[in-house]
Motif scaffolding. Structure first.
Motif, PDB file in Angstrom:
ATOM      1  N   TYR A  28      -4.915  -4.870  -4.635  1.00  0.00           N
ATOM      2  CA  TYR A  28      -3.514  -4.992  -4.241  1.00  0.00           C
ATOM      3  C   TYR A  28      -3.259  -6.061  -3.195  1.00  0.00           C
ATOM      4  CZ  TYR A  28      -4.344  -2.121   0.010  1.00  0.00           C
ATOM      5  OH  TYR A  28      -4.774  -1.630   1.227  1.00  0.00           O
ATOM      6  N   LYS A  32      -8.549  -0.839   3.312  1.00  0.00           N
ATOM      7  CA  LYS A  32      -7.936   0.444   2.971  1.00  0.00           C
ATOM      8  C   LYS A  32      -7.761   0.503   1.458  1.00  0.00           C
ATOM      9  CE  LYS A  32      -5.344   1.162   7.292  1.00  0.00           C
ATOM     10  NZ  LYS A  32      -4.007   1.403   7.893  1.00  0.00           N
ATOM     11  N   ASN A  33      -8.646   1.245   0.809  1.00  0.00           N
ATOM     12  CA  ASN A  33      -8.541   1.449  -0.626  1.00  0.00           C
ATOM     13  C   ASN A  33      -7.652   2.649  -0.913  1.00  0.00           C
ATOM     14  OD1 ASN A  33     -10.349  -0.632  -1.183  1.00  0.00           O
ATOM     15  ND2 ASN A  33     -12.118   0.738  -1.182  1.00  0.00           N
ATOM     16  N   LEU A  34      -6.810   2.536  -1.928  1.00  0.00           N
ATOM     17  CA  LEU A  34      -5.989   3.658  -2.373  1.00  0.00           C
ATOM     18  C   LEU A  34      -6.638   4.260  -3.615  1.00  0.00           C
ATOM     19  CD1 LEU A  34      -3.400   5.352  -2.118  1.00  0.00           C
ATOM     20  CD2 LEU A  34      -2.247   3.636  -3.533  1.00  0.00           C
ATOM     21  N   ASP A  76       1.083   4.045  -3.027  1.00  0.00           N
ATOM     22  CA  ASP A  76       0.802   5.438  -2.692  1.00  0.00           C
ATOM     23  C   ASP A  76       1.938   6.339  -3.166  1.00  0.00           C
ATOM     24  OD1 ASP A  76      -0.738   7.523  -1.458  1.00  0.00           O
ATOM     25  OD2 ASP A  76       0.649   7.469   0.232  1.00  0.00           O
ATOM     26  N   THR A 115      -3.393  11.532  -3.612  1.00  0.00           N
ATOM     27  CA  THR A 115      -4.014  10.258  -3.234  1.00  0.00           C
ATOM     28  C   THR A 115      -4.824  10.390  -1.954  1.00  0.00           C
ATOM     29  OG1 THR A 115      -2.118   9.535  -1.922  1.00  0.00           O
ATOM     30  CG2 THR A 115      -2.101   8.978  -4.269  1.00  0.00           C
ATOM     31  N   GLN A 116      -5.704   9.442  -1.764  1.00  0.00           N
ATOM     32  CA  GLN A 116      -6.441   9.333  -0.503  1.00  0.00           C
ATOM     33  C   GLN A 116      -6.636   7.860  -0.177  1.00  0.00           C
ATOM     34  OE1 GLN A 116     -10.984   9.650  -0.922  1.00  0.00           O
ATOM     35  NE2 GLN A 116     -10.266  11.264  -2.316  1.00  0.00           N
ATOM     36  N   ILE A 117      -6.681   7.558   1.100  1.00  0.00           N
ATOM     37  CA  ILE A 117      -6.916   6.189   1.549  1.00  0.00           C
ATOM     38  C   ILE A 117      -8.300   6.127   2.184  1.00  0.00           C
ATOM     39  CG2 ILE A 117      -6.206   4.378   3.139  1.00  0.00           C
ATOM     40  CD1 ILE A 117      -3.335   5.260   2.717  1.00  0.00           C
ATOM     41  N   ASP A 152      -8.779  -3.044  -1.777  1.00  0.00           N
ATOM     42  CA  ASP A 152      -8.264  -3.950  -0.760  1.00  0.00           C
ATOM     43  C   ASP A 152      -9.232  -5.123  -0.576  1.00  0.00           C
ATOM     44  OD1 ASP A 152      -6.669  -4.940   1.247  1.00  0.00           O
ATOM     45  OD2 ASP A 152      -7.209  -3.431   2.734  1.00  0.00           O
ATOM     46  N   LEU A 203       0.831  -1.205   0.000  1.00  0.00           N
ATOM     47  CA  LEU A 203       0.000   0.000   0.000  1.00  0.00           C
ATOM     48  C   LEU A 203       0.867   1.257   0.000  1.00  0.00           C
ATOM     49  CD1 LEU A 203      -2.764   1.394   0.196  1.00  0.00           C
ATOM     50  CD2 LEU A 203      -2.634   1.121   2.686  1.00  0.00           C
ATOM     51  N   GLU A 204       1.882   1.272   0.828  1.00  0.00           N
ATOM     52  CA  GLU A 204       2.775   2.439   0.904  1.00  0.00           C
ATOM     53  C   GLU A 204       3.526   2.632  -0.414  1.00  0.00           C
ATOM     54  OE1 GLU A 204       5.179   1.535   4.274  1.00  0.00           O
ATOM     55  OE2 GLU A 204       3.687   2.233   5.742  1.00  0.00           O
TER      56      GLU A 204
END
Length: 794
Positions: free
Chosen positions: A121, A100-102, A72, A82-84, A166, A68-69
């Motif tokens: 992901y 947690k959707n990116l 991002d 971006t937003q989570i 996610d 995820l990181e």
């Protein structure tokens, strides 16, 4: 000698045509890093896959957060904000997980509706898949595609929303969270979803829409993708299978249409540790890019507000083309074909080019070939299953040597066709024998028009068959080259299905492939019927079939990169204070026998409540195991109140150790109402009754070991009878055990709970005394049910 040469040249030409058809289904190479920055580079995209698939990254795993990181950061490098989106969803399969959707957005000039680029992901959990194809491939395709799109400052009217979802592998939870809760979801007009169900092969387009598909298919055609692989039959089959993708959530919850793009060959790698960077096929990613770039350019500049339609289109792809036409054409096309057939046959009989007795005789080799090829292949695969029982543990249904088995039965079916027609067909009566296949194909298309309109494009090869017949009757002779060239549409449309059926549906569908071989052969009767020494051609096909069978046998052993799936679990029955080794394996191997022994007991008693799979897998064997003093869960009743005819219960389940999933079961006769898990209702909840399948109630995937709190109501006279199963995926790493690593020839079995420590504990609680309630209780689906409430009882 001349006849033999003609037959050989015809066979070679047909082989060459078929090879070209399969060659043109996907790119045969991929773009390198030396490509200019204005162009999509698969080699550049591969760097993303290498990083993302470095470790398993299922929900709750340490590397899941790293992925995820990384994503991002990569989106921010492209200049995107971006937003989570954090949420918790209880999906339609009763799977609960925090997600947690990116998300990112690229503004358009004058947006009507936005286009979503979608992929997930997370990787598959139980087998600890590396997720290189499923779905680092989709992430890399979108990252590189957006980089090119932004670098070129591509003009676009519509907003482009990127959603890296996610928990797709757990129940499409991230996608449901976006569709149900994110404000941008209301602005979406179309979704492009990139997926994989294998590690090889052409990427196929599957359109998903609730209404008519005509506008969607027209748009796809106008985008002019380079290697389209799709047909309207594929989605009909897809809907029958137990498969869903994130796009399903958009279609079901928000009536948003879209396209899935997925490759499915080498299906045996799907959801396994073999879905890694080493097994990834770059040409597959290249194929994905040939969909993304033209479709993104097209649909980001058209009105997406009216993609729904009342009209459906039949569609199919051929080399260098994508063809579609309205369902409304199906019946006229069929009627015209019948009229042409009747007219041409009448003329042929009148000119004595056709012989009525030979026409009737033509049904014998046709039906004989169909029945014998289908039965022999069906029984043949059954026999192979008996000879190689270890295949039963490949739940995908497609073995590592599956392509050799496909070729075995393809050539065996061809041999059967040649042998049958050798008894009946000559160059003189080949046209008369061709009438039976054409008539059968017309009947088949009549059935398809009535019951499976998506497959109505099978009428196209019939028209070309009628053209072969008409030309031959007019000229009073048949020309081999003309017949072969006019048979190209039949080969282009039908031949891919011979391979697609067993790859997509498992080798149990080999008999379907055999039938398709015969049906395709029947449309080539004017060619094959003129072959000299058809008996010899039959024996040649038989020898080739036997050669492929020998190859399959030589490749039947398991080894590194082609591992035998196996499973091992340590199960604690906390009520009986007993411990067991258990497995899903049908055939034990040297690794599992270390724990199950040579003569294990059948695991019937462990299957009362168990975590199965989409293949209806259950525990197969069990054996007693040593006690390891695994911590037992803690159950706390926060509320248990009788109100009228119902009990209102709130309970908390604490694992008391680090676990990856908590499964709750309850007797099927126990009806639950207004159930919430950690305050969350089921995404599809309607009315008060909580719908479930069999005994399964909740499948919870905790993050940071967060407890599970359940709120629900049951009838007051019912005893609360539950069983909780708490699983951690650390059997091989847990210091309390000393289990050696699997040998290279074995891999964790996918789709089932595996390498897990499981604690099973029952919860039984009788109803408390009734409490008098004086105050008024509102009767909504979120509050308690009173006696006056209407209640579903079925």
């Amino acid at each position: 000698m001349k006849k033999n040469s003609t037959s050989l040249l015809s066979a070679l030409l047909i082989i060459g045509i078929l090879a070209f058809i399969f060659y043109r289904m996907m790119p045969q190479d991929y773009s390198k890093a030396s490509e200019p920055l204005t162009e999509f580079s698969t080699e550049r995209a591969l760097k993303h896959i290498e990083i993302i698939s470095k470790e398993p990254h299922y929900v709750g795993s340490p590397y899941h957060k790293n992925v995820l990181e990384y994503l991002d950061l990569e989106l921010k490098k492209l200049g995107l904000e971006t937003q989570i989106q954090e949420s918790a969803v209880l999906s339609k399969w009763n799977n609960l997980v925090e997600t947690k959707n990116l998300i990112a957005r690229i503004k358009g000039a004058e947006s009507s509706k936005a286009i979503v680029l979608l992929t997930h992901y997370d990787s598959a959990p139980h087998s600890k898949s590396y997720g290189a194809s499923d779905d680092a491939n989709g992430l890399a395709t979108i990252l590189e595609g957006i980089r090119v799109f932004l670098h070129n400052k591509t003009p676009h009217k519509n907003d482009i929303i990127i959603v890296f979802s996610d928990a797709e592998e757990l129940g499409l939870n991230g996608a449901y969270a976006f569709v149900s809760e994110h404000p941008w979801a209301k602005e979406v007009g179309l979704v492009l979803n990139f997926e994989a169900r294998g590690t090889k092969g052409p990427s196929m387009m599957l359109a998903e829409i609730n209404g008519g598909n005509s506008n969607l298919i027209k748009g796809f055609s106008e985008a002019k993708t380079k290697f389209p692989v799709s047909n309207s039959l594929m989605y009909s089959i897809y809907k029958i299978l137990p498969n869903d993708t994130d796009l399903t959530a958009f279609r079901e919850k928000a009536d948003i249409p879209g396209f899935n793009f997925a490759y499915i060959d080498d299906h045996f790698d799907y959801h396994t540790v073999q879905d890694n960077f080493e097994n990834f096929t770059p040409e597959c990613l290249e194929h994905q890019s040939t969909y993304l770039m033209p479709l993104l350019s097209h649909f980001s500049n058209v009105d997406l507000s009216n993609l729904n339609s009342d009209e459906d289109h039949v569609y199919f792809s051929v080399p260098f083309g994508f063809i579609h036409y309205p369902f409304g054409w199906n019946i006229p096309l069929l009627l015209v074909a019948f009229l042409i057939f009747i007219g041409v046959v009448t003329i042929g009989l009148g000119k004595h080019v056709l012989d009525s007795r030979e026409i009737v005789k033509g049904f014998v080799p046709l039906l004989g070939s169909l029945v014998i090829a289908g039965v022999v292949t069906f029984l043949g695969w059954k026999s192979i299953g008996g000879l190689y029982p270890q295949y039963r543990d490949i739940l995908h249904g497609f073995t590592y040597n599956g392509h050799s088995y496909i070729m075995t039965f393809v050539f065996l079916s061809l041999a059967i066709c040649f042998w049958f027609y050798s008894k009946f067909a000559t160059k003189k009566n080949a046209l008369s024998l061709f009438i039976a296949p054409l008539f059968l194909w017309l009947l088949l298309n009549l059935i398809l028009v009535l019951f499976l309109e998506g497959a109505s494009f099978f009428i196209i090869p019939v028209y070309f068959g009628l053209l072969i017949l008409a030309i031959s009757i007019v000229k009073s002779k048949s020309n081999a080259l003309t017949n072969i060239l006019l048979s190209i549409p039949a080969m282009a449309i039908l031949a891919p299905f011979i391979q697609l059926f067993p790859i997509g549906l498992g080798l149990k569908m080999l008999s379907g492939s055999a039938v398709f071989v015969v049906l395709l052969f029947s449309l080539l009767v004017p060619v094959f019927g003129a072959f000299s020494k058809k008996q010899g051609w039959g024996w040649l096909c038989f020898v080739i079939a036997f050669g492929f069978f020998i190859k399959a046998h030589l490749d039947s052993d398991f080894e590194k990169g082609k591992g035998k799936p196996n499973s091992l679990l340590y199960v604690v029955d906390a009520d009986e204070n007993k411990n067991y080794w258990t497995t899903y394996d049908k055939v034990l191997d040297s690794w599992t026998k270390n724990y199950l022994g040579e003569n294990p007991k059948e695991a019937t008693e462990l299957n009362t409540n168990s975590v199965g799979s989409k293949y209806n897998s259950g525990f197969s064997y069990m054996a007693e195991a040593p006690n390891k003093n695994i911590a037992k869960p803690i159950f706390t009743f926060l509320r248990d109140t009788t109100i009228g005819n119902y009990r209102a219960i709130t309970m908390e389940i604490k694992a008391n150790r680090n676990v990856n999933r908590i499964d709750v079961f309850a007797h099927e006769n126990l009806k639950f109402h207004n159930l919430k898990a950690n305050g969350i209702k089921n995404i599809n909840q309607e009315g008060s009754l909580y719908k479930r399948k069999k005994s399964n109630l909740i499948n919870y995937y905790p993050i940071n070991n967060k407890p599970l709190t359940l709120q629900f109501q049951i009838q007051k006279d019912m005893e609360l009878d539950m069983e909780v199963m708490l699983s951690s995926f650390d059997l091989l790493e847990n210091p309390m055990f000393s289990i050696p690593k699997r040998p290279d020839a074995f891999i964790p079995m996918p789709f089932v709970l595996n390498d897990a420590i499981v604690v099973k504990k029952k919860i039984k609680k009788s109803a408390p005394k009734q409490v008098e309630i004086v105050e008024t209780i509102e009767t909504t689906t979120d509050t308690l049910i009173t006696q006056k409430d209407s209640l579903e009882t079925n």
